[in-house]
Design an enzyme around this catalytic site. Structure first.
Site, PDB file in Angstrom:
ATOM      1  CB  ILE A  39      -1.003   0.035   1.173  1.00  0.00           C
ATOM      2  CG1 ILE A  39      -0.283   0.092   2.537  1.00  0.00           C
ATOM      3  CG2 ILE A  39      -1.974  -1.130   1.099  1.00  0.00           C
ATOM      4  CD1 ILE A  39      -1.208   0.437   3.699  1.00  0.00           C
ATOM      5  CB  ALA A  62      -1.700  -0.717  10.883  1.00  0.00           C
ATOM      6  CE1 TYR A 127       0.245   1.852  15.452  1.00  0.00           C
ATOM      7  CE2 TYR A 127      -0.479   2.492  17.648  1.00  0.00           C
ATOM      8  CZ  TYR A 127      -0.708   1.841  16.459  1.00  0.00           C
ATOM      9  OH  TYR A 127      -1.895   1.177  16.262  1.00  0.00           O
ATOM     10  CE  LYS A 131      -3.395   3.235  12.807  1.00  0.00           C
ATOM     11  NZ  LYS A 131      -3.790   2.379  11.654  1.00  0.00           N
TER      12      LYS A 131
END
Length: 295
Positions: A39, A62, A127, A131
């Site tokens: 992706i 993710a 992280y 996100k």
């Protein structure tokens, strides 16, 4: 009408459940993981979306290694920000609905009460920041988007807290577990079910409630309390002869490269009111722990 779903992160905890449940609905699923579709490759994403022409895209991919993210910054942003941006652009191009999974780590974790969707974001590590950037990219590039923030995910696939505790229980008589971080453990199968319910409703022509939703487990509990519940369930199922002694420790007793939120409690009122989805009942997901036991 058979729905076409492009599912990324298909081999992850939530992705495996999504593939199983969407297939059971009779949907035509193009399930891809990193090996089938990177992706972070904009051209590859664009090609996959324009060729398949999905009605729905669910991004379950993710970079979730919270501590590793502190040094693996480029990879974190590539997977957690750029990938969702490319999927959002593709979804917008073909008129698809995009559902994207996010995290409680977008918050600082220092609020007294439950976090609602509109609370100020303040990620404390790479992280959470990556996100959050992914959320922003999804909202920017795809009009028909739904972002699901969740927390403390566990399931039969992949690595998670439940599996770690049961592995440690087979090796030790006692262990220390953090007791000053509180949240809602969330079963991966329930996240998948929530996403598919949301997708079905959002496909209706009158739907307009786009944006961010919170979904996690209840009752809220500390990691220490969650560990105790796991061991009690395992003993009752005769998977453990006896539970190890679980010592309550502070976050400061267990230093990690990335800062963890002290409060990961998410308010799930909005998802209930719009979609009729209740919080994940995590104790029910512990009724058969045999798939979680170490080999």
């Amino acid at each position: 009408m058979t729905r076409k779903l492009l599912l990324t992160g298909a081999k992850g905890q939530v992705g495996c459940c999504l593939l199983q449940q969407a297939s059971a609905l009779g949907w035509y699923v193009l399930a891809v993981d990193r090996d089938e579709l990177d992706i972070t490759d904009k051209a590859a994403v664009s090609l996959a979306v324009t060729e398949f022409k999905p009605d729905i895209i669910i991004n379950a991919a993710a970079h979730t290694a919270v501590d590793k993210a502190e040094t693996d910054i480029d990879a974190s942003y590539a997977i957690n920000r750029d990938g969702p941006a490319y999927l959002a652009q593709g979804a917008q191009q073909v008129g698809a609905l995009l559902l994207h999974i996010s995290t409680d780590y977008v918050f600082a974790g220092d609020k007294d009460g439950l976090y609602v969707e509109s609370d100020p974001v303040d990620p404390q590590g790479v992280y959470g920041a990556s996100k959050l950037a992914g959320e922003q990219a999804v909202a920017e590039f795809c009009e028909r988007h739904l972002i699901l923030r969740t927390a403390w995910v566990f399931g039969e696939q992949g690595n998670n807290f439940v599996k770690t505790m049961l592995r440690l229980a087979s090796q030790r008589d006692s262990l220390g577990v953090v007791a000053d971080q509180v949240g809602g453990p969330t079963y991966a199968g329930d996240i998948a079910s929530a996403l598919l319910t949301m997708a079905q409703r959002a496909l209706q022509p009158d739907f307009k409630d786009w944006g961010i939703y919170h979904f996690s487990g209840e009752p809220h509990v500390s990691w220490h309390g969650f560990a105790c519940a796991i061991f009690a369930a395992a003993v009752s199922q005769q998977l453990l002869t006896q539970a190890p002694r679980v010592n309550a420790i502070a976050t400061t007793d267990y230093p990690t490269p990335a800062k963890r939120p002290a409060n990961s409690r998410l308010d799930c009122t909005r998802i209930r009111s719009v979609f009729g989805i209740a919080p994940s009942a995590w104790p029910a997901a512990l009724t058969d722990l045999s798939p979680y036991m170490p080999a």
